[in-house]
Write an enzyme that holds these catalytic residues in place. Structure first.
Site, PDB file in Angstrom:
ATOM      1  N   GLU A 214       0.855  -1.199   0.000  1.00  0.00           N
ATOM      2  CA  GLU A 214       0.000   0.000   0.000  1.00  0.00           C
ATOM      3  C   GLU A 214       0.885   1.240   0.000  1.00  0.00           C
ATOM      4  O   GLU A 214       2.095   1.135   0.263  1.00  0.00           O
ATOM      5  CB  GLU A 214      -0.904   0.001   1.243  1.00  0.00           C
ATOM      6  CG  GLU A 214      -2.135  -0.858   1.080  1.00  0.00           C
ATOM      7  CD  GLU A 214      -3.077  -0.766   2.275  1.00  0.00           C
ATOM      8  OE1 GLU A 214      -2.677  -0.229   3.319  1.00  0.00           O
ATOM      9  OE2 GLU A 214      -4.209  -1.231   2.143  1.00  0.00           O
TER      10      GLU A 214
ATOM     11  N   HIS B 272      -9.234  11.152   3.276  1.00  0.00           N
ATOM     12  CA  HIS B 272      -9.199  10.225   2.145  1.00  0.00           C
ATOM     13  C   HIS B 272      -9.688  11.006   0.931  1.00  0.00           C
ATOM     14  O   HIS B 272     -10.673  11.741   1.041  1.00  0.00           O
ATOM     15  CB  HIS B 272     -10.120   9.027   2.432  1.00  0.00           C
ATOM     16  CG  HIS B 272      -9.924   7.904   1.469  1.00  0.00           C
ATOM     17  ND1 HIS B 272     -10.414   7.944   0.198  1.00  0.00           N
ATOM     18  CD2 HIS B 272      -9.261   6.737   1.592  1.00  0.00           C
ATOM     19  CE1 HIS B 272     -10.063   6.834  -0.430  1.00  0.00           C
ATOM     20  NE2 HIS B 272      -9.363   6.079   0.395  1.00  0.00           N
TER      21      HIS B 272
ATOM     22  N   ARG C  75      -0.290   9.386   9.050  1.00  0.00           N
ATOM     23  CA  ARG C  75      -0.324   7.933   9.288  1.00  0.00           C
ATOM     24  C   ARG C  75      -0.035   7.153   8.011  1.00  0.00           C
ATOM     25  O   ARG C  75      -0.594   7.449   6.957  1.00  0.00           O
ATOM     26  CB  ARG C  75      -1.712   7.537   9.793  1.00  0.00           C
ATOM     27  CG  ARG C  75      -1.913   6.039   9.905  1.00  0.00           C
ATOM     28  CD  ARG C  75      -3.365   5.711  10.095  1.00  0.00           C
ATOM     29  NE  ARG C  75      -4.126   5.943   8.884  1.00  0.00           N
ATOM     30  CZ  ARG C  75      -4.928   5.029   8.309  1.00  0.00           C
ATOM     31  NH1 ARG C  75      -5.059   3.838   8.845  1.00  0.00           N
ATOM     32  NH2 ARG C  75      -5.615   5.325   7.229  1.00  0.00           N
TER      33      ARG C  75
ATOM     34  N   ARG D  34      -1.970  10.159  -1.435  1.00  0.00           N
ATOM     35  CA  ARG D  34      -3.307  10.452  -0.922  1.00  0.00           C
ATOM     36  C   ARG D  34      -3.500  11.921  -0.495  1.00  0.00           C
ATOM     37  O   ARG D  34      -4.464  12.567  -0.887  1.00  0.00           O
ATOM     38  CB  ARG D  34      -3.492   9.538   0.282  1.00  0.00           C
ATOM     39  CG  ARG D  34      -4.817   9.563   0.934  1.00  0.00           C
ATOM     40  CD  ARG D  34      -4.772   8.672   2.150  1.00  0.00           C
ATOM     41  NE  ARG D  34      -5.078   7.283   1.795  1.00  0.00           N
ATOM     42  CZ  ARG D  34      -5.381   6.350   2.689  1.00  0.00           C
ATOM     43  NH1 ARG D  34      -5.417   6.633   3.960  1.00  0.00           N
ATOM     44  NH2 ARG D  34      -5.656   5.132   2.305  1.00  0.00           N
TER      45      ARG D  34
ATOM     46  N   HIS E 274     -10.738  10.945   7.486  1.00  0.00           N
ATOM     47  CA  HIS E 274     -10.574   9.496   7.519  1.00  0.00           C
ATOM     48  C   HIS E 274      -9.896   8.992   8.789  1.00  0.00           C
ATOM     49  O   HIS E 274     -10.266   7.962   9.345  1.00  0.00           O
ATOM     50  CB  HIS E 274      -9.745   9.102   6.292  1.00  0.00           C
ATOM     51  CG  HIS E 274      -9.640   7.640   6.060  1.00  0.00           C
ATOM     52  ND1 HIS E 274     -10.738   6.822   5.966  1.00  0.00           N
ATOM     53  CD2 HIS E 274      -8.556   6.831   5.877  1.00  0.00           C
ATOM     54  CE1 HIS E 274     -10.338   5.574   5.740  1.00  0.00           C
ATOM     55  NE2 HIS E 274      -9.029   5.556   5.701  1.00  0.00           N
TER      56      HIS E 274
HETATM   57  C1  LIG Z   1     -13.448   2.975   6.051  1.00  0.00           C
HETATM   58  C2  LIG Z   1     -12.204   2.763   6.854  1.00  0.00           C
HETATM   59  C3  LIG Z   1     -11.202   1.917   6.380  1.00  0.00           C
HETATM   60  C4  LIG Z   1     -10.033   1.707   7.133  1.00  0.00           C
HETATM   61  N1  LIG Z   1      -9.090   0.814   6.684  1.00  0.00           N
HETATM   62  C5  LIG Z   1      -8.015   0.524   7.479  1.00  0.00           C
HETATM   63  C6  LIG Z   1      -7.093  -0.502   7.122  1.00  0.00           C
HETATM   64  O1  LIG Z   1      -7.238  -1.165   6.110  1.00  0.00           O
HETATM   65  N2  LIG Z   1      -6.036  -0.744   7.952  1.00  0.00           N
HETATM   66  C7  LIG Z   1      -5.819  -0.041   9.109  1.00  0.00           C
HETATM   67  O2  LIG Z   1      -4.846  -0.310   9.832  1.00  0.00           O
HETATM   68  N3  LIG Z   1      -6.702   0.933   9.477  1.00  0.00           N
HETATM   69  C8  LIG Z   1      -7.780   1.212   8.709  1.00  0.00           C
HETATM   70  N4  LIG Z   1      -8.667   2.188   9.098  1.00  0.00           N
HETATM   71  C9  LIG Z   1      -8.459   2.830  10.398  1.00  0.00           C
HETATM   72  C10 LIG Z   1      -8.785   1.844  11.507  1.00  0.00           C
HETATM   73  O3  LIG Z   1      -9.906   1.072  11.126  1.00  0.00           O
HETATM   74  C11 LIG Z   1      -9.103   2.555  12.817  1.00  0.00           C
HETATM   75  O4  LIG Z   1      -8.083   3.448  13.124  1.00  0.00           O
HETATM   76  C12 LIG Z   1      -9.226   1.562  13.964  1.00  0.00           C
HETATM   77  O5  LIG Z   1     -10.107   0.538  13.602  1.00  0.00           O
HETATM   78  C13 LIG Z   1      -9.703   2.266  15.222  1.00  0.00           C
HETATM   79  O6  LIG Z   1     -10.002   1.313  16.195  1.00  0.00           O
HETATM   80  P1  LIG Z   1     -10.447   1.787  17.639  1.00  0.00           P
HETATM   81  O7  LIG Z   1     -10.625   0.558  18.445  1.00  0.00           O
HETATM   82  O8  LIG Z   1      -9.507   2.814  18.118  1.00  0.00           O
HETATM   83  O9  LIG Z   1     -11.851   2.520  17.409  1.00  0.00           O
HETATM   84  P2  LIG Z   1     -13.226   1.979  16.797  1.00  0.00           P
HETATM   85  O10 LIG Z   1     -13.048   0.723  16.035  1.00  0.00           O
HETATM   86  O11 LIG Z   1     -13.838   3.124  16.088  1.00  0.00           O
HETATM   87  O12 LIG Z   1     -14.090   1.611  18.082  1.00  0.00           O
HETATM   88  C14 LIG Z   1     -14.536   2.601  18.987  1.00  0.00           C
HETATM   89  C15 LIG Z   1     -15.542   2.000  19.934  1.00  0.00           C
HETATM   90  O13 LIG Z   1     -15.762   2.890  21.018  1.00  0.00           O
HETATM   91  C16 LIG Z   1     -17.157   3.036  21.240  1.00  0.00           C
HETATM   92  N5  LIG Z   1     -17.403   4.371  21.807  1.00  0.00           N
HETATM   93  C17 LIG Z   1     -17.049   5.576  21.308  1.00  0.00           C
HETATM   94  N6  LIG Z   1     -17.457   6.561  22.125  1.00  0.00           N
HETATM   95  C18 LIG Z   1     -18.068   5.976  23.170  1.00  0.00           C
HETATM   96  C19 LIG Z   1     -18.723   6.456  24.343  1.00  0.00           C
HETATM   97  N7  LIG Z   1     -18.813   7.761  24.627  1.00  0.00           N
HETATM   98  N8  LIG Z   1     -19.268   5.564  25.190  1.00  0.00           N
HETATM   99  C20 LIG Z   1     -19.228   4.235  24.938  1.00  0.00           C
HETATM  100  N9  LIG Z   1     -18.627   3.715  23.834  1.00  0.00           N
HETATM  101  C21 LIG Z   1     -18.056   4.579  22.978  1.00  0.00           C
HETATM  102  C22 LIG Z   1     -17.807   2.826  19.898  1.00  0.00           C
HETATM  103  O14 LIG Z   1     -19.141   2.436  20.092  1.00  0.00           O
HETATM  104  C23 LIG Z   1     -16.913   1.726  19.312  1.00  0.00           C
HETATM  105  O15 LIG Z   1     -17.354   0.478  19.749  1.00  0.00           O
HETATM  106  C24 LIG Z   1      -9.847   2.400   8.362  1.00  0.00           C
HETATM  107  C25 LIG Z   1     -10.851   3.247   8.826  1.00  0.00           C
HETATM  108  C26 LIG Z   1     -12.021   3.425   8.101  1.00  0.00           C
HETATM  109  C27 LIG Z   1     -13.085   4.314   8.644  1.00  0.00           C
END
Ligand SMILES: Cc1cc2nc3c(=O)[nH]c(=O)nc-3n(C[C@H](O)[C@H](O)[C@H](O)COP(=O)(O)OP(=O)(O)OC[C@H]3O[C@@H](n4cnc5c(N)ncnc54)[C@H](O)[C@@H]3O)c2cc1C
Length: 512
Positions: A90, A212, A354, A258, A319
């Site tokens: 990538e 993005h 990133r 990007r 993004h």
């Molecule tokens: C479309 C897309 C494609 C992507 N592709 C990639 C990829 O291919 N590879 C890569 O490395 N990264 C990718 N990313 C980035 C990556 O997915 C995210 O950075 C990562 O998944 C974030 O994980 P997280 O656990 O920090 O948050 P999240 O997965 O967003 O989880 C957050 C959680 O916290 C909960 N929450 C939030 N606020 C509260 C609150 N006040 N009270 C209770 N619960 C709460 C939510 O309900 C959720 O369950 C992508 C992102 C997107 C949007």
């Protein structure tokens, strides 16, 4: 230990579920940890913490093995065999090092882990619960602040509960919902960052928001990403009058990195006052398009756009949040017993930009770190919390129209004034307007019945303020932050740190 796992909606709903590309890891013999470190640091434009980058890259192989042991089914070179994992390349990565599960990596990881969680008797799930604010205490009148729990709204009965905890881990994701257009689900309203900021945590480098270049522009398609590989297969970027523009910005045209493509689209939209530009692949053969991009083809058809016949309207979209709550190598924040993991945190891995597929890796790396750190303190006593439960009854219900209108205004303001290309004038105007919204929203929050939308709106306005303060404090252009008034990059790279207890003096800006 007993674990309470809180999520705003269903357990799976968050950015992780939508991750398509994959997770980076040094697995091939031709690749090396040093090369992964070098690529990440190059992308981070001088602001990565080398110690963190090295530790994460070194652990990447173990992390993939751990995920395989949890039952995650990554794509293999030969499907069905015990063959090696398929690795793709990538943007920014010198070698193929992206492990993936077809184009649904996030789903594969989450399904395996959620399945395991549900079978753990010591983990209690609280879905449809929204954390409102952290509860902190100063230990025995000494200066050290510690986190002892959180106020949580149960969306099903609209009651606010106190969750007492020896340790609190924020894994609430990014803050990309603060922009009008985003690739993220609704959950990414920056709640964790805003809560931690109000509690006194340092919040670092929030000016670095990654956009993005191409999200579908359609009133019903909230956040549908159009993969960059579509441009790789000949997709053209055009103005609505049919003329191309990328050659004016970069000799690589539509295949430029990007951030350059996103900046070029944003610039054309601003010059001509456009709502979108066009992405056209219709010159390629129908069968090729349907086979190579089945998901995009199907999704666009649902919105009445046949991409084999016509161009699709696209806009850049927020993004990824590179900044966040400042953490150390054990994911500790500056408040004792409060940890932060994933997109909510700033660990120093991503710096000013990133590199693709490093974020899922970061999530798992720091989860392991937190576990090991908590084990060291698990025998500490539980702190008592006075029952100062916030009352959510007997107040007026706020008018939904006020909340909806403010949501839209803040997100539009951020898009137009604090977006991909910034100027001092727009940032200052945004700062003035956001301070008015903040006052109004805090008043509304204190007077009315608290709803999930109101909690998120309050958090969004804090996030907007933090991003604007951070952007104003950075008097240069670096990585994802581009300010027309400071187009060059300084020789020395410094973090921007914002804390509610110290005067974050944006007057510095006026002094120049
Ligand atoms: C479309 C897309 C494609 C992507 N592709 C990639 C990829 O291919 N590879 C890569 O490395 N990264 C990718 N990313 C980035 C990556 O997915 C995210 O950075 C990562 O998944 C974030 O994980 P997280 O656990 O920090 O948050 P999240 O997965 O967003 O989880 C957050 C959680 O916290 C909960 N929450 C939030 N606020 C509260 C609150 N006040 N009270 C209770 N619960 C709460 C939510 O309900 C959720 O369950 C992508 C992102 C997107 C949007």
């Amino acid at each position: 230990m007993n674990v309470g796992l809180i999520s705003k909606t269903e357990l799976h709903e968050g950015s992780t579920y939508y991750a398509q590309g994959g997770i980076s890891a040094v697995l091939s013999k031709t690749d090396s940890i040093d090369q992964h470190v070098e690529d990440t640091m190059e992308s981070g434009a001088g602001l990565c913490k080398e110690k963190v980058v090295k530790a994460v890259a070194k652990d990447s192989k173990n992390i993939i093995e751990w995920l395989l042991n949890q039952g995650v089914e990554f794509t293999k070179n030969n499907p069905g065999s015990n063959n090696k994992l398929h690795l793709t390349k990538e943007g920014g990565h010198t070698y193929p090092r992206i492990v993936h599960a077809a184009d649904k990596t996030g789903v594969a990881i989450q399904e395996s882990l959620i399945d395991k969680i549900k079978r753990q008797p010591n983990i209690e799930l609280f879905t449809h619960h929204v954390a409102i604010d952290l509860i902190t205490k100063n230990k025995n009148n000494c200066y050290e602040k510690r986190c002892v729990g959180s106020y949580v709204l149960n969306k099903k009965n609209n009651l606010i509960n106190i969750f007492k905890a020896k340790f609190v881990i924020l894994a609430t994701g990014g803050a990309n919902k603060v922009y009008l257009y985003t690739s993220n689900p609704d959950t990414s309203s920056g709640d964790g960052i805003a809560m931690a900021y109000r509690a006194g945590c340092d919040v670092t480098n929030m000016e670095f928001m990654q956009f993005h270049p191409t999200c579908l522009y359609h009133h019903k398609a909230k956040s549908f990403l159009i993969s960059e590989s579509l441009r790789g297969e000949g997709g053209k970027l055009l103005l609505p009058n049919g003329s191309s523009f990328m050659h004016k910005y970069d000799s690589r045209g539509v295949l430029a990195p990007r951030d350059i493509v996103a900046r070029a689209i944003d610039s054309e939209m601003k010059i001509y006052g456009l709502d979108y530009v066009l992405l056209d692949i219709s010159h390629r053969n129908n069968t090729f398009i349907e086979k190579r991009f089945p998901n995009i083809y199907k999704k666009c058809l649902e919105f009445g756009i046949d991409i084999t016949k016509t161009a699709m309207p696209v806009v850049p979209a927020a993004h990824y949040t590179c900044g966040g709550i400042n953490i150390d190598i054990n994911a500790r924040t500056n408040i004792k017993n409060l940890y932060a993991i994933g997109e909510v945190a700033h660990s120093g891995l991503h710096g000013a930009n990133r590199m693709a597929s490093n974020s899922l890796l970061e999530c798992i790396f720091f989860s392991k770190k937190v576990l090991n750190d908590i084990k060291k303190f698990k025998d500490e006593k539980h702190e008592d919390i006075l029952n100062d439960l916030k009352n959510n009854t007997g107040k007026k219900i706020s008018e939904e129209v006020i909340i909806k209108h403010s949501w839209k205004e803040i997100r539009t303001l951020m898009w137009n004034y604090v977006g991909i290309v910034r100027t001092n004038e727009r940032l200052i105007k945004a700062k003035t307007r956001i301070s008015i919204y903040k006052k109004e929203i805090e008043e509304c929050f204190n007077k009315n019945i608290i709803s999930s939308d109101l909690i998120e709106l309050r958090n969004l306005v804090y996030i907007a303020e933090i991003i604007i303060m951070s952007a104003l404090n950075r008097k240069e252009s670096r990585g994802l932050h581009y300010n027309v008034n400071y187009p060059s990059t300084k020789d020395t790279a410094k973090d921007t740190v914002i804390n509610i207890n110290t005067k974050n003096d944006t007057k510095l800006y006026q002094e120049k």
